[in-house]
Design an enzyme around this catalytic site. Structure first.
Site, PDB file in Angstrom:
ATOM      1  N   LYS A 270       0.837  -1.306  -0.140  1.00  0.00           N
ATOM      2  CA  LYS A 270      -0.142  -0.139  -0.013  1.00  0.00           C
ATOM      3  C   LYS A 270       0.885   1.490   0.031  1.00  0.00           C
ATOM      4  CE  LYS A 270      -3.667   2.033   2.989  1.00  0.00           C
ATOM      5  NZ  LYS A 270      -4.602   1.732   4.185  1.00  0.00           N
TER       6      LYS A 270
ATOM      7  N   SER B 171      -9.087   1.245   3.547  1.00  0.00           N
ATOM      8  CA  SER B 171      -8.551   2.268   2.558  1.00  0.00           C
ATOM      9  C   SER B 171      -7.554   1.334   1.835  1.00  0.00           C
ATOM     10  CB  SER B 171      -7.756   3.173   3.374  1.00  0.00           C
ATOM     11  OG  SER B 171      -7.071   2.884   4.297  1.00  0.00           O
TER      12      SER B 171
ATOM     13  N   SER C 153      -9.461  -1.253   7.565  1.00  0.00           N
ATOM     14  CA  SER C 153      -9.048  -1.083   6.166  1.00  0.00           C
ATOM     15  C   SER C 153      -8.170  -2.255   5.563  1.00  0.00           C
ATOM     16  CB  SER C 153      -7.683   0.198   6.153  1.00  0.00           C
ATOM     17  OG  SER C 153      -8.769   1.277   6.440  1.00  0.00           O
TER      18      SER C 153
END
Length: 338
Positions: free
Chosen positions: A35, A112, A136
């Site tokens: 990420k 996210s 997330s």
């Protein structure tokens, strides 16, 4: 929605190879992505927003979590899209495009850590790293039909990871294969290769399962069957969390609202816990990033913008009470789980 043929999952691609080893490493020949909230030496950590990328320099070191995976034998192939400032549970990003859910293309991927989940679900990598503050990793894993794991808070170093809310921030990971999920966990958590640990009890929260539209027994019975097959049926116990939490977390009373108590569709004590958690999230997010946001005034997408500016209005009122709630809840759960 996707920016390219890779389901829009990647911000940028590159190769970080593991060091040669004479030994058979646990993650040998596996690929992974990270990420865009993790530092990689020589690359700007973009945090899902072009204004952030524009106003920050390239990282001068690589996050320890990534280094651990490289030492385990895996190859990193790039950085994945994150929701702006990692502050969305839907996973949308107006600047870089929303990664396309490979499981249900017309639905959002969840966030996210949206790009990491999509990269795994689309079979672009074997596993991926994400972060989980309020869901997330768990949410995009469920949306994309893959496995996601959020370990206990503090179990894995968050050094070299842009903070969102230090009280809850964790490093997590995704995989399609439970064997790979387990091997990644052993590397990140530095666990020995041991036999399956026998739990002392497995508790089904009856009131939580009743919130589902799916009949309770259809959800819980496969779990009960699996537990009985592995360990025997005597381990399964049932509990009502509403009463237990309300009794064991006295500081929570300041977060009860009449609306929550009156709504039969909610579990009031869990709604109150959510209110306390959101207050901590807003307060710590403001402390971490409020000055940059107020100075730069970044271009933020719909939903994200409102959430960010609401966080910047958070005061320290009740913050101490929130941490008392957290301490009491931790003790209550330890006592419940044994």
């Amino acid at each position: 929605m996707a920016r390219d043929s890779n389901y829009g999952a990647f911000m940028e691609k590159f190769l970080l190879q593991p060091s040669p080893s004479p030994h058979q490493l646990p993650l040998h020949a596996l690929t992974f992505a990270v990420k865009d909230i993790f530092d990689v030496d020589g690359y700007v950590t973009g945090f899902g927003n072009p204004d952030w990328a524009r106003t920050h320099r390239a990282a001068t070191s690589t996050a320890p979590a990534i280094l651990a995976i490289l030492r385990g034998g895996a190859t990193c192939v790039g950085k994945t899209v994150t929701a702006e400032m990692a502050y969305s549970i839907n996973g949308e990003n107006k600047h870089y495009g929303t990664p396309r859910n490979p499981c249900v293309p017309d639905w959002v991927p969840g966030g996210s850590s949206s790009g990491s989940a999509v990269a795994v679900g689309a079979k672009l990598v074997d596993f991926a790293l994400g972060t989980d503050t309020g869901g997330s990793v768990r949410v995009p894993a469920s949306y994309c039909g893959i496995l996601g794991f959020r370990p206990s808070h503090g179990a894995i170093s968050t050094a070299g990871v842009i903070p969102l809310v230090q009280t809850f921030d964790t490093v997590g990971w995704f995989a399609r294969d439970p064997v790979i999920l387990n091997r990644v966990g052993q590397v990140l958590l530095r666990l020995p290769d041991v036999d399956l640990v026998r739990p002392s009890q497995i508790i089904i929260a009856e009131d939580c399962f009743r919130l589902s539209d799916i009949p309770n027994d259809r959800v819980t019975q496969p779990l009960v069957n699996s537990v009985e097959k592995l360990f025997g049926g005597h381990l399964v116990k049932h509990a009502v969390l509403e009463d237990y939490v309300k009794d064991k977390v006295p500081s929570l009373k300041q977060f009860f609202s009449k609306g929550n108590v009156d709504q039969e569709s909610n579990i009031p004590s869990l709604e109150a816990l959510s209110s306390a958690m959101r207050l901590i999230i807003g307060y710590e997010f403001k402390n971490n990033h409020g000055e940059w946001i107020s100075t730069v005034k970044p271009d933020l997408g719909p939903g994200i913008s409102e959430r960010v500016w609401e966080a910047l209005r958070t005061t320290d009122e009740k913050v101490d009470v929130c941490h008392s709630v957290k301490t009491e809840l931790r003790a209550a759960l330890i006592a419940l789980l044994g």
